[in-house]
Design a protein around this motif. Sequence first.
Motif, PDB file in Angstrom:
ATOM      1  N   LEU A  94      22.015  40.595  65.980  1.00 12.99           N
ATOM      2  CA  LEU A  94      23.418  40.427  65.151  1.00 12.99           C
ATOM      3  C   LEU A  94      24.500  39.388  65.408  1.00 12.99           C
ATOM      4  O   LEU A  94      24.871  38.719  64.565  1.00 12.99           O
ATOM      5  CB  LEU A  94      23.963  42.090  65.058  1.00 12.99           C
ATOM      6  CG  LEU A  94      25.010  42.138  64.046  1.00 12.99           C
ATOM      7  CD1 LEU A  94      24.281  42.104  62.716  1.00 12.99           C
ATOM      8  CD2 LEU A  94      25.756  43.581  64.093  1.00 12.99           C
ATOM      9  N   ILE A  95      24.535  39.112  66.845  1.00 11.25           N
ATOM     10  CA  ILE A  95      25.570  37.851  67.209  1.00 11.25           C
ATOM     11  C   ILE A  95      24.879  36.673  66.827  1.00 11.25           C
ATOM     12  O   ILE A  95      25.629  35.923  66.149  1.00 11.25           O
ATOM     13  CB  ILE A  95      25.582  38.071  68.687  1.00 11.25           C
ATOM     14  CG1 ILE A  95      26.299  39.149  69.205  1.00 11.25           C
ATOM     15  CG2 ILE A  95      26.235  36.648  69.200  1.00 11.25           C
ATOM     16  CD1 ILE A  95      26.438  39.390  70.570  1.00 11.25           C
ATOM     17  N   GLY A  96      23.591  36.510  66.738  1.00  5.27           N
ATOM     18  CA  GLY A  96      23.054  35.276  66.262  1.00  5.27           C
ATOM     19  C   GLY A  96      23.201  35.031  64.835  1.00  5.27           C
ATOM     20  O   GLY A  96      23.451  33.968  64.407  1.00  5.27           O
ATOM     21  N   TYR A  97      22.824  36.493  64.105  1.00  7.59           N
ATOM     22  CA  TYR A  97      23.106  36.170  62.703  1.00  7.59           C
ATOM     23  C   TYR A  97      24.694  35.943  62.184  1.00  7.59           C
ATOM     24  O   TYR A  97      25.038  35.136  61.432  1.00  7.59           O
ATOM     25  CB  TYR A  97      22.822  37.645  62.190  1.00  7.59           C
ATOM     26  CG  TYR A  97      23.081  37.831  60.810  1.00  7.59           C
ATOM     27  CD1 TYR A  97      22.321  37.271  59.829  1.00  7.59           C
ATOM     28  CD2 TYR A  97      24.047  38.736  60.416  1.00  7.59           C
ATOM     29  CE1 TYR A  97      22.616  37.278  58.351  1.00  7.59           C
ATOM     30  CE2 TYR A  97      24.349  39.124  59.019  1.00  7.59           C
ATOM     31  CZ  TYR A  97      23.758  38.367  57.829  1.00  7.59           C
ATOM     32  OH  TYR A  97      23.971  38.496  56.596  1.00  7.59           O
ATOM     33  N   TRP A  98      25.425  36.745  62.927  1.00 10.02           N
ATOM     34  CA  TRP A  98      26.962  36.425  62.673  1.00 10.02           C
ATOM     35  C   TRP A  98      27.334  34.838  62.990  1.00 10.02           C
ATOM     36  O   TRP A  98      28.308  34.252  62.485  1.00 10.02           O
ATOM     37  CB  TRP A  98      27.911  37.297  63.603  1.00 10.02           C
ATOM     38  CG  TRP A  98      27.885  38.827  62.999  1.00 10.02           C
ATOM     39  CD1 TRP A  98      27.230  39.215  61.716  1.00 10.02           C
ATOM     40  CD2 TRP A  98      28.349  39.913  63.831  1.00 10.02           C
ATOM     41  NE1 TRP A  98      27.530  40.392  61.702  1.00 10.02           N
ATOM     42  CE2 TRP A  98      28.002  40.960  62.903  1.00 10.02           C
ATOM     43  CE3 TRP A  98      28.928  39.982  65.014  1.00 10.02           C
ATOM     44  CZ2 TRP A  98      28.609  42.294  62.990  1.00 10.02           C
ATOM     45  CZ3 TRP A  98      29.186  41.471  65.303  1.00 10.02           C
ATOM     46  CH2 TRP A  98      29.154  42.267  64.300  1.00 10.02           C
ATOM     47  N   LEU A 116      30.292  35.625  52.224  1.00  5.01           N
ATOM     48  CA  LEU A 116      30.025  35.612  53.784  1.00  5.01           C
ATOM     49  C   LEU A 116      30.468  36.771  54.641  1.00  5.01           C
ATOM     50  O   LEU A 116      29.799  37.141  55.614  1.00  5.01           O
ATOM     51  CB  LEU A 116      30.632  34.136  54.660  1.00  5.01           C
ATOM     52  CG  LEU A 116      29.962  32.892  54.071  1.00  5.01           C
ATOM     53  CD1 LEU A 116      30.768  31.806  54.819  1.00  5.01           C
ATOM     54  CD2 LEU A 116      28.641  32.706  54.734  1.00  5.01           C
ATOM     55  N   ALA A 117      31.737  37.360  54.180  1.00  7.26           N
ATOM     56  CA  ALA A 117      32.291  38.585  54.555  1.00  7.26           C
ATOM     57  C   ALA A 117      31.320  39.607  54.296  1.00  7.26           C
ATOM     58  O   ALA A 117      30.814  40.469  55.195  1.00  7.26           O
ATOM     59  CB  ALA A 117      33.674  38.790  54.106  1.00  7.26           C
ATOM     60  N   VAL A 118      30.905  39.711  53.121  1.00  8.70           N
ATOM     61  CA  VAL A 118      29.599  40.686  52.654  1.00  8.70           C
ATOM     62  C   VAL A 118      28.453  40.597  53.493  1.00  8.70           C
ATOM     63  O   VAL A 118      27.823  41.693  53.993  1.00  8.70           O
ATOM     64  CB  VAL A 118      29.216  40.583  51.196  1.00  8.70           C
ATOM     65  CG1 VAL A 118      28.032  41.413  50.954  1.00  8.70           C
ATOM     66  CG2 VAL A 118      30.421  40.808  50.339  1.00  8.70           C
ATOM     67  N   TYR A 172      29.278  41.995  57.148  1.00 12.75           N
ATOM     68  CA  TYR A 172      29.721  43.284  57.284  1.00 12.75           C
ATOM     69  C   TYR A 172      28.736  44.579  56.862  1.00 12.75           C
ATOM     70  O   TYR A 172      28.586  45.449  57.640  1.00 12.75           O
ATOM     71  CB  TYR A 172      31.221  43.744  56.414  1.00 12.75           C
ATOM     72  CG  TYR A 172      32.478  43.423  57.159  1.00 12.75           C
ATOM     73  CD1 TYR A 172      33.117  44.677  57.677  1.00 12.75           C
ATOM     74  CD2 TYR A 172      32.925  42.101  57.328  1.00 12.75           C
ATOM     75  CE1 TYR A 172      34.481  44.357  58.183  1.00 12.75           C
ATOM     76  CE2 TYR A 172      34.169  41.932  57.912  1.00 12.75           C
ATOM     77  CZ  TYR A 172      34.786  42.916  58.512  1.00 12.75           C
ATOM     78  OH  TYR A 172      36.046  42.667  59.249  1.00 12.75           O
ATOM     79  N   ILE A 173      28.091  44.108  55.933  1.00 16.42           N
ATOM     80  CA  ILE A 173      27.125  45.166  55.634  1.00 16.42           C
ATOM     81  C   ILE A 173      25.934  45.581  56.611  1.00 16.42           C
ATOM     82  O   ILE A 173      25.808  46.818  56.878  1.00 16.42           O
ATOM     83  CB  ILE A 173      26.342  44.757  54.240  1.00 16.42           C
ATOM     84  CG1 ILE A 173      27.314  44.789  52.919  1.00 16.42           C
ATOM     85  CG2 ILE A 173      25.081  45.466  54.085  1.00 16.42           C
ATOM     86  CD1 ILE A 173      26.460  44.439  51.694  1.00 16.42           C
ATOM     87  N   PRO A 174      25.435  44.668  57.273  1.00 25.87           N
ATOM     88  CA  PRO A 174      24.585  44.665  58.549  1.00 25.87           C
ATOM     89  C   PRO A 174      25.419  45.551  59.552  1.00 25.87           C
ATOM     90  O   PRO A 174      24.654  46.509  60.261  1.00 25.87           O
ATOM     91  CB  PRO A 174      24.109  43.575  58.713  1.00 25.87           C
ATOM     92  CG  PRO A 174      24.628  42.605  58.410  1.00 25.87           C
ATOM     93  CD  PRO A 174      25.372  43.074  57.151  1.00 25.87           C
ATOM     94  N   GLY A 175      26.485  45.093  59.886  1.00 30.56           N
ATOM     95  CA  GLY A 175      27.215  45.746  60.793  1.00 30.56           C
ATOM     96  C   GLY A 175      27.567  47.027  60.737  1.00 30.56           C
ATOM     97  O   GLY A 175      27.546  47.885  61.615  1.00 30.56           O
ATOM     98  N   LEU A 176      28.007  47.594  59.368  1.00 29.75           N
ATOM     99  CA  LEU A 176      28.194  48.806  59.145  1.00 29.75           C
ATOM    100  C   LEU A 176      27.149  49.902  59.068  1.00 29.75           C
ATOM    101  O   LEU A 176      27.019  51.049  59.390  1.00 29.75           O
ATOM    102  CB  LEU A 176      29.191  48.839  57.678  1.00 29.75           C
ATOM    103  CG  LEU A 176      30.480  48.389  57.560  1.00 29.75           C
ATOM    104  CD1 LEU A 176      31.035  48.399  56.397  1.00 29.75           C
ATOM    105  CD2 LEU A 176      31.388  49.101  58.526  1.00 29.75           C
TER     106      LEU A 176
END
Length: 471
Positions: A251-255, A287-289, A292-296
């Motif tokens: 997730l960090i790499g993706y962000w 970009l915010a979408v 946030y979607i995978p994080g949530l």
Amino acid sequence: MEVLIKKYEYFEERILQSLKNNGIEHRIKANSGLWLGILVGLSAILTILKEDASYSEICLISGLTGIGLLISCTCLYLRLSTEQVAVRDFQVIYFLPALITSMLYLLIANKGLLVSVTWGLSVASLGTWGVLQLMSIFPGCFTLGEATAVIHGCILFLMSVVTNLPLRYHLPPIHDDDIATVLVQVAMLYVISVCIISGYFKTFRSTKCFYIMTITLLLIIYLPLIYIMLDQNPIVWLLSFIFSKASKTILIGYWAVCLSLGIIAIGYQTLLNIHATTSTRKIFHLLAVLVYIPGLMYEQIFLYLASGMVMGLFVFLELIRCLRIPPLGEALQQGFSVFVDEKDSLISLTPLYLLCGLSFPLWMPTNNVPLLALLSGVLTVGVGDTVASFVGNKWGSHKWTNSNKTIEGTIGCIFSQVGLICILTSMGYVNSGWLFLRSILFSVVVSLIEAHTNQVDNLALPLLMYVCLTL
């Protein structure tokens, strides 16, 4: 219905005239947004109503504070509607929310008399008089509703801090979400302290003094405070938390990829030195979408920690931009000049509102909110508002009455939100037929409000959707 609308418009007109008579500059080309002012307090009340009997003390205090904020908002609006009132002065009617909130803290939260009175007076004074002071300090930056929502959100944060940190001093947190809360709260207190000191003492606005002050505060006060609260090294915990699961590392790499795309977009637009259009700014919504979607869905605690830290970073960078502190001050100012929204003036509120709108449901002290409610910001401004802007600019030809928004854009806003809700339902994230129907209905209602409101969408729409989905 028509009679009620006329009475509301007359009530709003008197409030705006009262602000004008007292030299308080309201954001131009916008109405008062009175409905927006009640949403933060209402959200806090609904949050505690969603909890079972095992609610945390932070949740209880937030809910009681929400009641006080709702009463404060009502008293503020009633007082402003009175002719020939010196609105910057503390009014007698403001003691009503102070009294009621103090009684709630005393009788329901079982706080001592001194603590209850202190907290009650603080909530009432900041929730009423503090709103007008904010509008005075930053003239033309807020509508009344926006200023109220901002101040009320700050009050909820401060009340969570004074509830949680003393408790953690005696009982260090064990669970990851409790540790993340301490880190976010102390980090935000650090940024707030830097803002207050540099704001009130001109000496610390020079480059040398500014960096000496920020580093001294960090090393002497806030890092030791975090260590005491956690009873462990915060950096060691953070590294172990991040690398405890492969999904977090991925997730960090993706962000990081999403962040790089955002930086490239800003750099490219700045080099062109062409003012960004509304459609261009919607890139950041998209970009915010994606963030946030995978994080949530998969790492809510990690997203909660990251969003809180990024909020502190945003405020800190905005302070550097306003003070033109090298080496980033001028570069940030150039980016602000290119991407500034028509609703921004002295300070760049639009990106802060976007982050708050997306993160507000996640920041509320509860674990019983369904995923759909946590996605309130993603649904409304991340997906709906973005699609509405794209469709409206490309195919919009029929405008709503007394609005620059198009009917085609509103239709796109509705269908994009409904589409995302249907996808989530098919994936099993919406397991209640009643919730599904309500979310469809509220998507239509919020889309229609988006088409007609002149409040900042990034703040107003997520708050409204969150309230609707938690009713």
